[in-house]
Design an enzyme around this catalytic site. Structure first.
Site, PDB file in Angstrom:
ATOM      1  N   GLU A 363       0.698  -1.152   0.272  1.00 31.68           N
ATOM      2  CA  GLU A 363      -0.205  -0.068  -0.305  1.00 31.68           C
ATOM      3  C   GLU A 363       0.342   1.127   0.276  1.00 31.68           C
ATOM      4  O   GLU A 363       1.634   1.777   0.905  1.00 31.68           O
ATOM      5  CB  GLU A 363      -0.966   0.062   0.967  1.00 31.68           C
ATOM      6  CG  GLU A 363      -1.750   1.790   1.554  1.00 31.68           C
ATOM      7  CD  GLU A 363      -2.271   1.644   2.484  1.00 31.68           C
ATOM      8  OE1 GLU A 363      -3.335   2.217   3.158  1.00 31.68           O
ATOM      9  OE2 GLU A 363      -1.850   1.331   3.453  1.00 31.68           O
ATOM     10  N   ALA A 368       5.413  12.511  -2.585  1.00 33.57           N
ATOM     11  CA  ALA A 368       5.440  13.268  -2.630  1.00 33.57           C
ATOM     12  C   ALA A 368       6.904  13.943  -2.793  1.00 33.57           C
ATOM     13  O   ALA A 368       8.070  13.181  -2.852  1.00 33.57           O
ATOM     14  CB  ALA A 368       5.121  14.671  -1.393  1.00 33.57           C
ATOM     15  N   GLY A 377      11.651  15.645 -12.901  1.00 36.50           N
ATOM     16  CA  GLY A 377      11.259  14.907 -13.220  1.00 36.50           C
ATOM     17  C   GLY A 377      11.167  13.644 -12.165  1.00 36.50           C
ATOM     18  O   GLY A 377      11.685  12.072 -12.090  1.00 36.50           O
ATOM     19  N   TYR A 378      11.368  13.993 -11.060  1.00 35.61           N
ATOM     20  CA  TYR A 378      11.646  13.339  -9.533  1.00 35.61           C
ATOM     21  C   TYR A 378      10.373  12.373  -9.322  1.00 35.61           C
ATOM     22  O   TYR A 378      11.006  11.896  -8.653  1.00 35.61           O
ATOM     23  CB  TYR A 378      12.185  14.088  -8.744  1.00 35.61           C
ATOM     24  CG  TYR A 378      12.882  14.211  -8.487  1.00 35.61           C
ATOM     25  CD1 TYR A 378      14.218  14.550  -9.075  1.00 35.61           C
ATOM     26  CD2 TYR A 378      13.434  15.878  -7.334  1.00 35.61           C
ATOM     27  CE1 TYR A 378      15.090  15.289  -8.947  1.00 35.61           C
ATOM     28  CE2 TYR A 378      14.353  16.684  -6.861  1.00 35.61           C
ATOM     29  CZ  TYR A 378      15.866  16.084  -7.384  1.00 35.61           C
ATOM     30  OH  TYR A 378      16.716  17.107  -7.947  1.00 35.61           O
ATOM     31  N   GLY A 379       9.342  12.698  -9.980  1.00 32.14           N
ATOM     32  CA  GLY A 379       8.371  12.145  -9.314  1.00 32.14           C
ATOM     33  C   GLY A 379       8.455  10.355 -10.441  1.00 32.14           C
ATOM     34  O   GLY A 379       7.992  10.000 -10.019  1.00 32.14           O
ATOM     35  N   TYR A 407      -6.339  15.488  -7.397  1.00 27.70           N
ATOM     36  CA  TYR A 407      -4.972  16.225  -8.083  1.00 27.70           C
ATOM     37  C   TYR A 407      -4.226  15.018  -8.297  1.00 27.70           C
ATOM     38  O   TYR A 407      -2.678  15.212  -9.134  1.00 27.70           O
ATOM     39  CB  TYR A 407      -4.420  16.648  -6.548  1.00 27.70           C
ATOM     40  CG  TYR A 407      -5.119  18.155  -6.869  1.00 27.70           C
ATOM     41  CD1 TYR A 407      -5.212  19.230  -7.747  1.00 27.70           C
ATOM     42  CD2 TYR A 407      -5.477  18.382  -5.727  1.00 27.70           C
ATOM     43  CE1 TYR A 407      -6.498  20.223  -7.415  1.00 27.70           C
ATOM     44  CE2 TYR A 407      -6.629  19.198  -5.166  1.00 27.70           C
ATOM     45  CZ  TYR A 407      -7.129  20.152  -5.530  1.00 27.70           C
ATOM     46  OH  TYR A 407      -7.778  21.517  -5.215  1.00 27.70           O
ATOM     47  N   ALA A 408      -3.986  13.770  -8.020  1.00 31.16           N
ATOM     48  CA  ALA A 408      -2.639  12.718  -8.238  1.00 31.16           C
ATOM     49  C   ALA A 408      -3.265  11.932  -8.443  1.00 31.16           C
ATOM     50  O   ALA A 408      -2.108  10.756  -9.790  1.00 31.16           O
ATOM     51  CB  ALA A 408      -2.683  11.913  -6.314  1.00 31.16           C
TER      52      ALA A 408
END
Length: 629
Positions: A363, A368, A377-379, A407-408
């Site tokens: 899970e 963030a 481009g960290y995400g 938002y995600a």
């Protein structure tokens, strides 16, 4: 010097409506003048914290007098007029205009911003700002996409309770609070990581094969004039030069025809091969500027520093979640995390997850990255490393579940997550808690994919597809133009579609045109029913009503419910035009909810799901009536 007070409390239940409006107005731009970025005092005005001026629970007792009146400091009024000359209503704190739900959302953001400023000792510095505060302010004034319409103001005693547990899209506000805090993986990413490999293939192919120069000679191509330059001139005409009615193909020599026959574009000689630009995140990782580290609460000093950095990051980037709740989950011994660490111990990104190896899934709780680093481009990079970390640390774990906020959802979809949950509910039910207003999403890893080498894999797949296209392509065959488009052609010349050169070679038949004429456009009522049914099926409380109730699972169900109905049956009826009116459709939807309440107890989860969805249907019907009126 004039003196005004500013509320110091960060507990929304302890704030009065006037104090909440002041906090919202401080961080919202003025809608009247357009230049003021937030309510701030004028020159010569001194603002103090109201810690020493708490109101008595007995009200204002000053009217009765006191022997010590001369010794008591006077209570300054709260700041309510900005230096720009406008009040709190013009600074985004007009509840009647924006609605109760949006007002509550802005209040939670404003309180979180004040907490960050108080941590920096800048609560009374109205000119202070930093990238995190600017990011929170931008998200604060951005209305959520799920908000349908402003609601009427409610009593503040009800409005101020647990703002983080509800969302305008949830529709579950009537349910009792859960026994356990609910988690959600909220992402501060907008999804715009400039990810070229996620661009549609057709777009990338067009970019690669676009000619280096645009034709400009008359008769060689259509001249494009920007809309801004098409200015009207005399006699109502425009200054656009008349062009040919169609584009006339350039004549190709034999060498170019030979190259086209092999599937190679004629302009490839002058078009340089596209160069894939390496993202800033990959460059920084390769150069050692950032590192990705696994973290858990092993009580070691190094781990505690990184976990505290993660806690601070999540608290700043996820303002709708309570701070103590974030801290409790981050420091939980059962939680695991991956942190993007820059220059030693500065945490600029992180993902918190809870693995369940014996159940085969993990899970994702929080996700963030720092506001100033999102464009690098960290995400996407962090998600790829998370997948490979799970594969290495838990070889038998291939599924991820998360509750994403509004938002995600887009970001998680780009990372391979889907709203369609294929993992059996018995595997994960009871291990993760529902989140009111969140959307549960699932991702399943592919065994053959190395997610850290994803760019090369996609490039190889694209090359393979393009090679197949070149083998089947007939783009080198040029047919003569149609006679009615030739210069000097008489009026009224037509060509039967079956006689168009090259059309039959594409597989076209006359029956396609006949079927096209039979298509009946959908009515507005049909569009509404399609959309409403889709929204119902995708609702996070719709799982009991998606399929018919099985007699094997519930033997006595059909003894009690004489007219069973479910969403899949409604979809079948809708596809076969069984609903003549919206009222017929709504009657079947209400039948689903009535059957559920008839069979199940009032305090059961099924009964609550039925109430939630019926409330959602009623809201959609009211919104439709409002639009039509």
């Amino acid at each position: 010097m004039m003196k005004f007070a500013y509320p110091a409390s960060s507990l929304i239940d302890a704030l009065t409506p006037q104090q909440i409006a002041l906090k919202i107005a401080r961080h919202c731009p003025c809608t009247a003048c357009g230049t003021c970025k937030g309510l701030h005092p004028s020159i010569g005005v001194h603002v103090v914290l109201d810690d020493g001026f708490r109101e008595s629970i007995l009200g204002d007792l000053g009217q009765y007098g006191s022997d010590d009146d001369e010794d008591q400091p006077s209570i300054p009024p709260y700041l309510d007029i900005c230096a720009c000359g406008h009040g709190v209503a013009e600074h985004g704190a007009n509840e009647l205009q924006i609605g109760t739900e949006e007002y509550r959302r802005r209040a939670s953001y404003a309180i979180r911003i004040d907490e960050n400023m108080q941590d920096e000792g800048k609560l009374l510095d109205f000119a202070y700002s930093d990238p995190d505060i600017e990011s929170l302010r931008a998200r604060m004034t951005l209305a959520p996409v799920s908000m349908i319409a402003p609601s009427q103001p409610a009593n503040y005693d009800q409005r101020n309770k647990s703002p983080h547990k509800s969302s305008p899209a949830s529709g579950l506000r009537d349910l009792p609070p859960p026994l356990k805090k609910r988690r959600i993986s909220m992402s501060t990413l907008s999804g715009d990581d400039n990810d070229d490999d996620e661009e549609p293939l057709a777009t990338r192919v067009t970019q690669k094969t676009a000619p280096a120069k645009s034709p400009t000679k008359p008769g060689k191509g259509v001249k494009f004039v920007p809309a801004a330059s098409r200015m009207p001139v005399a006699n109502g005409k425009t200054n656009v030069e008349p062009g040919p009615r169609i584009k006339v193909e350039d004549k190709l020599d034999d060498a170019q025809l030979d190259r086209l026959a092999t599937g190679v574009p004629v302009d490839s000689e002058t078009t340089a091969p596209p160069v894939r630009v390496e993202k800033a995140a990959a460059i920084e990782l390769r150069q050692g500027i950032i590192q990705i580290m696994p973290v858990q609460n092993d009580r070691q000093p190094h781990s505690m520093v990184l976990m505290t950095g993660l806690k601070t990051l999540f608290q700043k980037q996820l303002p709708k979640m309570p701070r103590d709740y974030i801290a409790r989950l981050v420091y939980d011994a059962n939680s695991r995390a991956l942190a993007i660490v820059k220059r030693g111990y500065k945490v600029v990104g992180g993902i918190l997850f809870r693995p369940f190896p014996h159940r085969g899934f993990s899970e994702i709780v929080f996700f963030a990255t720092a506001s100033v680093d999102q464009v690098k481009g960290y995400g996407g990079m962090l998600m790829d490393h998370y997948k490979m970390h799970i594969r290495k640390a838990y070889p038998d774990m291939n599924h991820f579940l998360t509750y994403a906020d509004n938002y995600a959802v887009g970001y998680f979809e780009k990372q391979g997550f889907s709203k369609e949950i294929t993992l059996d509910r018995s595997v994960w039910a009871g291990y993760i808690k529902d989140y009111e207003g969140g959307t549960i999403m699932q991702c399943t890893m592919l065994d053959k994919v190395d997610y850290l080498d994803k760019a090369n894999i996609l490039a190889q797949q694209q090359d393979a597809i393009m090679s197949k296209i070149r083998q089947m392509s007939r783009s080198h065959v040029v047919h003569p133009g149609l006679p009615q488009f030739q210069e000097g052609a008489p009026e009224g010349v037509t060509v039967d579609p079956k006689d168009v050169p090259g059309l039959r070679e594409t597989g076209w038949t006359s029956s396609m045109a006949e079927n096209l004429t039979r298509l009946i456009p959908k009515s507005p009522d049909r569009h509404f029913m399609d959309r409403l049914l889709k929204d119902l099926q995708e609702h996070n409380q719709a799982w009991p009503f998606l399929k018919p109730v099985s007699a094997e699972d519930v033997p006595d169900y059909h003894d009690i419910v004489k007219r069973p109905m479910d969403f899949s049956t409604m979809e079948h009826k809708l596809d076969n035009n069984h609903y003549q009116t919206v009222e017929d459709f709504v009657n079947d939807a209400r039948l689903v909810f009535d059957n559920c309440r008839l069979y199940n107890l009032e305090d059961s989860v099924y009964h609550k799901c039925a109430n939630t969805l019926e409330k959602f249907v009623n809201e959609q019907l009211k919104e439709r009536i409002k639009r039509e009126s």
